[in-house]
Design a protein around this motif. Structure first.
Motif, PDB file in Angstrom:
ATOM      1  N   VAL A   1       0.855  -1.184   0.000  1.00 57.19           N
ATOM      2  CA  VAL A   1       0.000   0.000   0.000  1.00 57.19           C
ATOM      3  C   VAL A   1       0.893   1.238   0.000  1.00 57.19           C
ATOM      4  O   VAL A   1       1.924   1.266   0.671  1.00 57.19           O
ATOM      5  CB  VAL A   1      -0.980  -0.007   1.193  1.00 57.19           C
ATOM      6  CG1 VAL A   1      -0.261   0.053   2.514  1.00 57.19           C
ATOM      7  CG2 VAL A   1      -1.996   1.098   1.077  1.00 57.19           C
ATOM      8  N   PHE A   2       0.519   2.239  -0.781  1.00 54.56           N
ATOM      9  CA  PHE A   2       1.276   3.491  -0.848  1.00 54.56           C
ATOM     10  C   PHE A   2       0.930   4.391   0.331  1.00 54.56           C
ATOM     11  O   PHE A   2      -0.194   4.363   0.846  1.00 54.56           O
ATOM     12  CB  PHE A   2       0.954   4.249  -2.144  1.00 54.56           C
ATOM     13  CG  PHE A   2       1.724   3.798  -3.338  1.00 54.56           C
ATOM     14  CD1 PHE A   2       2.913   4.416  -3.682  1.00 54.56           C
ATOM     15  CD2 PHE A   2       1.247   2.765  -4.109  1.00 54.56           C
ATOM     16  CE1 PHE A   2       3.630   4.002  -4.795  1.00 54.56           C
ATOM     17  CE2 PHE A   2       1.951   2.336  -5.228  1.00 54.56           C
ATOM     18  CZ  PHE A   2       3.153   2.960  -5.572  1.00 54.56           C
ATOM     19  N   SER A   3       1.880   5.259   0.688  1.00 51.85           N
ATOM     20  CA  SER A   3       1.622   6.306   1.673  1.00 51.85           C
ATOM     21  C   SER A   3       0.776   7.391   1.019  1.00 51.85           C
ATOM     22  O   SER A   3       0.765   7.521  -0.209  1.00 51.85           O
ATOM     23  CB  SER A   3       2.946   6.900   2.172  1.00 51.85           C
ATOM     24  OG  SER A   3       3.653   7.491   1.106  1.00 51.85           O
ATOM     25  N   PRO A   4       0.063   8.185   1.823  1.00 50.60           N
ATOM     26  CA  PRO A   4      -0.775   9.238   1.247  1.00 50.60           C
ATOM     27  C   PRO A   4      -0.007  10.263   0.401  1.00 50.60           C
ATOM     28  O   PRO A   4      -0.573  10.845  -0.520  1.00 50.60           O
ATOM     29  CB  PRO A   4      -1.401   9.910   2.470  1.00 50.60           C
ATOM     30  CG  PRO A   4      -1.357   8.880   3.530  1.00 50.60           C
ATOM     31  CD  PRO A   4      -0.114   8.082   3.259  1.00 50.60           C
ATOM     32  N   ASP A   5       1.288  10.470   0.704  1.00 48.18           N
ATOM     33  CA  ASP A   5       2.075  11.434  -0.078  1.00 48.18           C
ATOM     34  C   ASP A   5       2.711  10.815  -1.321  1.00 48.18           C
ATOM     35  O   ASP A   5       3.493  11.466  -2.011  1.00 48.18           O
ATOM     36  CB  ASP A   5       3.142  12.094   0.799  1.00 48.18           C
ATOM     37  CG  ASP A   5       4.228  11.125   1.251  1.00 48.18           C
ATOM     38  OD1 ASP A   5       4.189   9.912   0.900  1.00 48.18           O
ATOM     39  OD2 ASP A   5       5.131  11.573   1.979  1.00 48.18           O
ATOM     40  N   ASN A   6       2.408   9.544  -1.603  1.00 47.36           N
ATOM     41  CA  ASN A   6       2.900   8.822  -2.788  1.00 47.36           C
ATOM     42  C   ASN A   6       4.395   8.513  -2.756  1.00 47.36           C
ATOM     43  O   ASN A   6       4.930   8.017  -3.737  1.00 47.36           O
ATOM     44  CB  ASN A   6       2.605   9.611  -4.078  1.00 47.36           C
ATOM     45  CG  ASN A   6       1.182  10.033  -4.198  1.00 47.36           C
ATOM     46  OD1 ASN A   6       0.297   9.202  -4.318  1.00 47.36           O
ATOM     47  ND2 ASN A   6       0.944  11.335  -4.141  1.00 47.36           N
ATOM     48  N   GLU A   7       5.081   8.806  -1.672  1.00 50.61           N
ATOM     49  CA  GLU A   7       6.542   8.699  -1.639  1.00 50.61           C
ATOM     50  C   GLU A   7       7.075   7.390  -1.081  1.00 50.61           C
ATOM     51  O   GLU A   7       8.233   7.059  -1.285  1.00 50.61           O
ATOM     52  CB  GLU A   7       7.136   9.873  -0.854  1.00 50.61           C
ATOM     53  CG  GLU A   7       6.905  11.213  -1.525  1.00 50.61           C
ATOM     54  CD  GLU A   7       7.487  11.281  -2.926  1.00 50.61           C
ATOM     55  OE1 GLU A   7       8.628  10.836  -3.127  1.00 50.61           O
ATOM     56  OE2 GLU A   7       6.781  11.775  -3.831  1.00 50.61           O
ATOM     57  N   SER A   8       6.270   6.647  -0.336  1.00 46.74           N
ATOM     58  CA  SER A   8       6.757   5.386   0.218  1.00 46.74           C
ATOM     59  C   SER A   8       5.679   4.314   0.105  1.00 46.74           C
ATOM     60  O   SER A   8       4.513   4.602  -0.158  1.00 46.74           O
ATOM     61  CB  SER A   8       7.223   5.570   1.668  1.00 46.74           C
ATOM     62  OG  SER A   8       6.219   6.137   2.456  1.00 46.74           O
ATOM     63  N   ILE A   9       6.107   3.064   0.304  1.00 42.00           N
ATOM     64  CA  ILE A   9       5.225   1.915   0.146  1.00 42.00           C
ATOM     65  C   ILE A   9       5.396   1.008   1.354  1.00 42.00           C
ATOM     66  O   ILE A   9       6.526   0.677   1.732  1.00 42.00           O
ATOM     67  CB  ILE A   9       5.553   1.132  -1.144  1.00 42.00           C
ATOM     68  CG1 ILE A   9       5.566   2.066  -2.356  1.00 42.00           C
ATOM     69  CG2 ILE A   9       4.568  -0.016  -1.356  1.00 42.00           C
ATOM     70  CD1 ILE A   9       6.247   1.480  -3.585  1.00 42.00           C
TER      71      ILE A   9
END
Length: 193
Positions: free
Chosen positions: A45-53
């Protein structure tokens, strides 16, 4: 098999337990090179800021990686195995469900904040309510429960036994993949919290 789409709709992370790829959706045939990770991945699942998983492995560990595959944090328990996980809507914490029916909240430094009993077995899915003020769990038996952040149940058996639930972006509707002999999907209107 698993798949995760970044909240901005730009990236797709797909794979199975031993092979995975991060792709920009505009260029699906050109995956980003990723290093070999130290776990067999069962969900992402991605983080809300799209920067980490957030990756949960079949070995019961959870790791957070950046889009280059660098491990930012590792979380593990000694007496149980993680089965599912999700970032909080603000991206500051992670909820993880384990095979003992427990849910635990972790900070991004890998420190457990709290944990509580949430099910009769494996917590196979965790999802935040659209409002961000509560969350849902699904256990191995398909029981869907809604919780507050003090670990108190708000509602039990709110859907027929399910495998996975999803919410529309506007928070008005949900869909459940029902746990029956034949996969069925049920769409429902959400009640205001």
């Amino acid at each position: 098999y698993f798949a995760a789409i970044s909240p901005d709709g730009r990236y797709l992370f797909t794979g199975n337990e031993s092979a995975y790829a991060l792709r920009e959706i505009a260029r699906l045939n050109q995956p980003f090179p990723l290093p070999k990770l130290p776990l067999l991945v069962s969900s992402a699942v991605f983080s809300p800021d799209n920067e980490s998983i957030l990756l949960v492995g079949f070995d019961g560990t959870a790791i957070v990686i950046d889009k280059a595959g660098k491990i930012l944090q590792k979380m593990e328990e000694t007496s149980s195995r993680f089965m599912s996980g999700i970032f909080s809507p603000d991206g500051k914490t992670i909820l993880l469900g384990n095979n003992a029916g427990m849910v635990s909240k972790w900070d991004l430094n890998g420190k457990q904040i709290y944990g509580f009993g949430a099910g009769r077995g494996n917590i196979i899915s965790i999802l935040y309510a659209p409002s961000g003020q509560a969350f849902f769990t699904i256990d191995l038996f398909g029981e869907v429960k809604k919780w507050n952040f003090e670990g108190l149940p708000l509602r039990f058996n709110i859907l027929p036994p399910s495998k996975k639930i999803f919410f529309s972006k506007d928070g008005k509707y949900g869909a459940a993949i029902l746990a029956s002999s034949v996969d069925q999907i049920m769409v429902f209107e959400l009640i205001k919290e």
